[in-house]
Design a protein around this motif. Structure first.
Motif, PDB file in Angstrom:
ATOM      1  N   GLU A  18       1.105  -3.181   5.975  1.00  0.00           N
ATOM      2  CA  GLU A  18       0.213  -2.532   5.012  1.00  0.00           C
ATOM      3  C   GLU A  18       1.024  -1.515   4.219  1.00  0.00           C
ATOM      4  OE1 GLU A  18      -2.155  -0.947   2.657  1.00  0.00           O
ATOM      5  OE2 GLU A  18      -3.277  -2.316   3.977  1.00  0.00           O
ATOM      6  N   ASP A  19       0.937  -1.586   2.881  1.00  0.00           N
ATOM      7  CA  ASP A  19       1.769  -0.700   2.064  1.00  0.00           C
ATOM      8  C   ASP A  19       1.182   0.695   1.886  1.00  0.00           C
ATOM      9  OD1 ASP A  19      -0.250  -1.907   0.443  1.00  0.00           O
ATOM     10  OD2 ASP A  19       0.815  -1.233  -1.341  1.00  0.00           O
ATOM     11  N   ASP A  20      -0.124   0.863   2.042  1.00  0.00           N
ATOM     12  CA  ASP A  20      -0.740   2.184   1.920  1.00  0.00           C
ATOM     13  C   ASP A  20      -0.495   2.955   3.212  1.00  0.00           C
ATOM     14  OD1 ASP A  20      -2.822   4.277   2.214  1.00  0.00           O
ATOM     15  OD2 ASP A  20      -3.596   3.455   0.321  1.00  0.00           O
ATOM     16  N   ALA A  21       0.286   4.053   3.104  1.00  0.00           N
ATOM     17  CA  ALA A  21       0.701   4.791   4.301  1.00  0.00           C
ATOM     18  C   ALA A  21      -0.488   5.369   5.062  1.00  0.00           C
ATOM     19  CB  ALA A  21       1.670   5.910   3.918  1.00  0.00           C
ATOM     20  N   VAL A  22      -1.522   5.819   4.341  1.00  0.00           N
ATOM     21  CA  VAL A  22      -2.691   6.419   4.993  1.00  0.00           C
ATOM     22  C   VAL A  22      -3.452   5.361   5.792  1.00  0.00           C
ATOM     23  CG1 VAL A  22      -4.900   7.578   4.615  1.00  0.00           C
ATOM     24  CG2 VAL A  22      -2.897   8.245   3.270  1.00  0.00           C
ATOM     25  N   ILE A  23      -3.694   4.214   5.162  1.00  0.00           N
ATOM     26  CA  ILE A  23      -4.407   3.135   5.858  1.00  0.00           C
ATOM     27  C   ILE A  23      -3.577   2.617   7.023  1.00  0.00           C
ATOM     28  CG2 ILE A  23      -5.319   0.795   5.636  1.00  0.00           C
ATOM     29  CD1 ILE A  23      -6.012   1.451   2.747  1.00  0.00           C
ATOM     30  N   ARG A  24      -2.282   2.450   6.781  1.00  0.00           N
ATOM     31  CA  ARG A  24      -1.393   1.936   7.832  1.00  0.00           C
ATOM     32  C   ARG A  24      -1.435   2.828   9.066  1.00  0.00           C
ATOM     33  NH1 ARG A  24       2.944   1.697   4.876  1.00  0.00           N
ATOM     34  NH2 ARG A  24       3.961   3.614   5.592  1.00  0.00           N
ATOM     35  N   ARG A  25      -1.345   4.134   8.848  1.00  0.00           N
ATOM     36  CA  ARG A  25      -1.350   5.075   9.972  1.00  0.00           C
ATOM     37  C   ARG A  25      -2.713   5.119  10.657  1.00  0.00           C
ATOM     38  NH1 ARG A  25       1.529   6.857  14.052  1.00  0.00           N
ATOM     39  NH2 ARG A  25       1.193   9.077  14.552  1.00  0.00           N
ATOM     40  N   ALA A  26      -3.774   5.051   9.869  1.00  0.00           N
ATOM     41  CA  ALA A  26      -5.123   5.093  10.449  1.00  0.00           C
ATOM     42  C   ALA A  26      -5.379   3.875  11.326  1.00  0.00           C
ATOM     43  CB  ALA A  26      -6.163   5.182   9.334  1.00  0.00           C
ATOM     44  N   VAL A  27      -4.979   2.705  10.826  1.00  0.00           N
ATOM     45  CA  VAL A  27      -5.167   1.478  11.615  1.00  0.00           C
ATOM     46  C   VAL A  27      -4.308   1.523  12.874  1.00  0.00           C
ATOM     47  CG1 VAL A  27      -4.798  -1.016  11.638  1.00  0.00           C
ATOM     48  CG2 VAL A  27      -5.844   0.070   9.638  1.00  0.00           C
ATOM     49  N   GLN A  28      -3.086   1.984  12.750  1.00  0.00           N
ATOM     50  CA  GLN A  28      -2.199   2.076  13.904  1.00  0.00           C
ATOM     51  C   GLN A  28      -2.789   2.970  14.993  1.00  0.00           C
ATOM     52  OE1 GLN A  28       1.658   3.796  13.130  1.00  0.00           O
ATOM     53  NE2 GLN A  28       2.456   3.261  15.155  1.00  0.00           N
ATOM     54  N   LEU A  29      -3.221   4.170  14.606  1.00  0.00           N
ATOM     55  CA  LEU A  29      -3.773   5.110  15.586  1.00  0.00           C
ATOM     56  C   LEU A  29      -5.046   4.561  16.225  1.00  0.00           C
ATOM     57  CD1 LEU A  29      -3.216   8.511  13.725  1.00  0.00           C
ATOM     58  CD2 LEU A  29      -1.937   7.610  15.679  1.00  0.00           C
ATOM     59  N   ALA A  30      -5.888   3.946  15.404  1.00  0.00           N
ATOM     60  CA  ALA A  30      -7.142   3.414  15.942  1.00  0.00           C
ATOM     61  C   ALA A  30      -6.876   2.307  16.953  1.00  0.00           C
ATOM     62  CB  ALA A  30      -8.006   2.896  14.794  1.00  0.00           C
ATOM     63  N   LEU A  31      -5.958   1.390  16.622  1.00  0.00           N
ATOM     64  CA  LEU A  31      -5.664   0.294  17.544  1.00  0.00           C
ATOM     65  C   LEU A  31      -4.974   0.789  18.805  1.00  0.00           C
ATOM     66  CD1 LEU A  31      -4.556  -2.610  15.160  1.00  0.00           C
ATOM     67  CD2 LEU A  31      -6.812  -2.122  16.123  1.00  0.00           C
ATOM     68  N   GLU A  32      -4.135   1.788  18.672  1.00  0.00           N
ATOM     69  CA  GLU A  32      -3.478   2.351  19.856  1.00  0.00           C
ATOM     70  C   GLU A  32      -4.495   3.006  20.779  1.00  0.00           C
ATOM     71  OE1 GLU A  32       1.025   3.196  18.091  1.00  0.00           O
ATOM     72  OE2 GLU A  32      -0.443   4.823  18.137  1.00  0.00           O
ATOM     73  N   ARG A  33      -5.542   3.571  20.209  1.00  0.00           N
ATOM     74  CA  ARG A  33      -6.600   4.158  21.057  1.00  0.00           C
ATOM     75  C   ARG A  33      -7.317   3.072  21.858  1.00  0.00           C
ATOM     76  NH1 ARG A  33      -7.547   7.692  16.622  1.00  0.00           N
ATOM     77  NH2 ARG A  33      -9.279   6.398  15.882  1.00  0.00           N
ATOM     78  N   TYR A  34      -7.323   1.854  21.335  1.00  0.00           N
ATOM     79  CA  TYR A  34      -7.926   0.732  22.061  1.00  0.00           C
ATOM     80  C   TYR A  34      -6.939   0.072  23.018  1.00  0.00           C
ATOM     81  CZ  TYR A  34     -12.350   0.607  19.480  1.00  0.00           C
ATOM     82  OH  TYR A  34     -13.587   0.898  18.965  1.00  0.00           O
ATOM     83  N   GLY A  35      -5.733   0.602  23.104  1.00  0.00           N
ATOM     84  CA  GLY A  35      -4.760   0.096  24.062  1.00  0.00           C
ATOM     85  C   GLY A  35      -3.772  -0.923  23.528  1.00  0.00           C
ATOM     86  N   TYR A  36      -3.802  -1.167  22.215  1.00  0.00           N
ATOM     87  CA  TYR A  36      -2.863  -2.127  21.650  1.00  0.00           C
ATOM     88  C   TYR A  36      -1.509  -1.463  21.397  1.00  0.00           C
ATOM     89  CZ  TYR A  36      -7.024  -4.936  20.798  1.00  0.00           C
ATOM     90  OH  TYR A  36      -8.180  -5.653  20.958  1.00  0.00           O
ATOM     91  N   GLU A  37      -0.457  -2.258  21.514  1.00  0.00           N
ATOM     92  CA  GLU A  37       0.887  -1.800  21.179  1.00  0.00           C
ATOM     93  C   GLU A  37       1.147  -2.217  19.734  1.00  0.00           C
ATOM     94  OE1 GLU A  37       5.096  -3.512  22.402  1.00  0.00           O
ATOM     95  OE2 GLU A  37       4.189  -2.391  24.071  1.00  0.00           O
ATOM     96  N   VAL A  38       1.314  -1.249  18.846  1.00  0.00           N
ATOM     97  CA  VAL A  38       1.315  -1.526  17.413  1.00  0.00           C
ATOM     98  C   VAL A  38       2.679  -1.266  16.784  1.00  0.00           C
ATOM     99  CG1 VAL A  38       0.211  -1.025  15.200  1.00  0.00           C
ATOM    100  CG2 VAL A  38      -1.127  -0.887  17.318  1.00  0.00           C
ATOM    101  N   THR A  39       3.159  -2.244  16.031  1.00  0.00           N
ATOM    102  CA  THR A  39       4.331  -2.101  15.174  1.00  0.00           C
ATOM    103  C   THR A  39       3.848  -2.150  13.734  1.00  0.00           C
ATOM    104  OG1 THR A  39       5.723  -3.247  16.790  1.00  0.00           O
ATOM    105  CG2 THR A  39       6.575  -3.081  14.549  1.00  0.00           C
ATOM    106  N   VAL A  40       4.444  -1.340  12.851  1.00  0.00           N
ATOM    107  CA  VAL A  40       3.993  -1.303  11.471  1.00  0.00           C
ATOM    108  C   VAL A  40       5.145  -1.579  10.515  1.00  0.00           C
ATOM    109  CG1 VAL A  40       2.096   0.290  11.958  1.00  0.00           C
ATOM    110  CG2 VAL A  40       4.324   1.199  11.303  1.00  0.00           C
ATOM    111  N   ALA A  41       4.797  -2.069   9.337  1.00  0.00           N
ATOM    112  CA  ALA A  41       5.756  -2.281   8.247  1.00  0.00           C
ATOM    113  C   ALA A  41       5.035  -1.989   6.940  1.00  0.00           C
ATOM    114  CB  ALA A  41       6.294  -3.704   8.259  1.00  0.00           C
ATOM    115  N   GLY A  42       5.809  -1.531   5.937  1.00  0.00           N
ATOM    116  CA  GLY A  42       5.198  -1.083   4.696  1.00  0.00           C
ATOM    117  C   GLY A  42       5.289  -2.057   3.543  1.00  0.00           C
ATOM    118  N   ASP A  43       6.019  -3.150   3.697  1.00  0.00           N
ATOM    119  CA  ASP A  43       6.055  -4.166   2.642  1.00  0.00           C
ATOM    120  C   ASP A  43       6.288  -5.533   3.264  1.00  0.00           C
ATOM    121  OD1 ASP A  43       8.958  -4.867   2.704  1.00  0.00           O
ATOM    122  OD2 ASP A  43       9.235  -2.840   1.935  1.00  0.00           O
ATOM    123  N   GLY A  44       6.174  -6.569   2.429  1.00  0.00           N
ATOM    124  CA  GLY A  44       6.239  -7.923   2.954  1.00  0.00           C
ATOM    125  C   GLY A  44       7.569  -8.301   3.559  1.00  0.00           C
ATOM    126  N   LEU A  45       8.657  -7.884   2.931  1.00  0.00           N
ATOM    127  CA  LEU A  45       9.979  -8.236   3.452  1.00  0.00           C
ATOM    128  C   LEU A  45      10.260  -7.527   4.772  1.00  0.00           C
ATOM    129  CD1 LEU A  45      12.042  -8.269   0.127  1.00  0.00           C
ATOM    130  CD2 LEU A  45      11.222 -10.232   1.458  1.00  0.00           C
TER     131      LEU A  45
END
Length: 243
Positions: A18-45
């Motif tokens: 996800e390229d939007d840093a705010v959305i990317r961080r919000a989704v990451q934190l929310a999923l981590e609260r549910y116990g998921y191990e999350v890796t993030v990237a900011g562009d397609g490549l």
């Protein structure tokens, strides 16, 4: 205490591109609260590189990405893997939705993302990726030589025990969603299944869903099992032909 009692399930690994840093961080934190191990990237490549660098159980891809958009990224991933893919679209635009599904995505959500819906879709996708068919009677006229044997529909063979599909003796590679869709048809040969039922039985939707998901997945499945194997019954749904 035995070593087996000390084992804990490995966390589910999710890659979010996800390229939007705010959305990317919000989704990451929310999923981590549910116990998921999350890796993030900011562009397609970067997302493609992260995908290739690690083992992920599920991918969440934004449609609009710099460098390589989400549609192109999904196509590249599908050339290498059948990992479940969930697309995120900034709008419920029909072109975005259909393009993502045609590229090989299993489902989609619309931004701004409702975390409850996102988690429900993730759980549904993961169930599809790990399911085993329930034991039951083999459909009449489709059974193999013994109960539980392969189902045969013309040149299409479905091995229920190994969850393998072949056509004309050649293996057919199906995503978990495509496999569940095919099995839903195979369990009801010659019977018309409407889109709402397929959303419930295949996509595990306990709420109203977008039937375009069904239509596009049927198109993808037809390309793999034969264009004439699954018939459209206009105004009703689809059915698998017996012969």
């Amino acid at each position: 205490m035995s070593a087996s009692h000390l084992l804990v399930p490995a966390p589910v690994r999710v890659l979010v591109v996800e390229d939007d840093a705010v959305i990317r961080r919000a989704v990451q934190l929310a999923l981590e609260r549910y116990g998921y191990e999350v890796t993030v990237a900011g562009d397609g490549l970067d997302g493609l590189e992260a995908f290739r660098a690690g083992q992920h159980d599920l991918l969440i891809l934004d449609v609009m990405l710099p460098g390589l958009d989400g549609i192109g990224l999904c196509r590249r991933i599908r050339e290498e893997s059948l990992v479940p893919v969930l697309m995120m679209s900034a709008r419920g635009d029909a072109l975005d939705v259909v393009s993502g599904l045609e590229a090989g995505a299993d489902d989609y959500v619309v931004k701004p993302v409702d975390i409850g819906i996102l988690v429900a879709r993730i759980r549904s996708l993961l169930r599809r990726a790990t399911f085993q068919p329930e034991p039951g009677p083999v459909p009449e006229a489709a059974a193999g030589p013994a109960q539980g044997g392969p189902l045969v529909f013309g040149d299409l063979t479905i091995d229920l025990l190994g969850l393998n599909v072949s056509r004309g003796g050649e293996p057919v590679l199906l995503s978990p969603t495509e496999l569940r869709l095919l099995l839903a048809f195979a369990e009801n040969p010659g019977i018309v299944l409407d889109r709402r039922r397929l959303l419930r039985d295949v996509w595990d939707y306990g709420w109203e869903g977008d039937t375009r998901v069904v239509d596009v997945c049927v198109v993808r499945l037809r390309k793999k099992v034969g264009a004439d194997r699954i018939e459209t019954v206009r105004g009703f749904g689809y059915k698998l032909l017996r012969n």
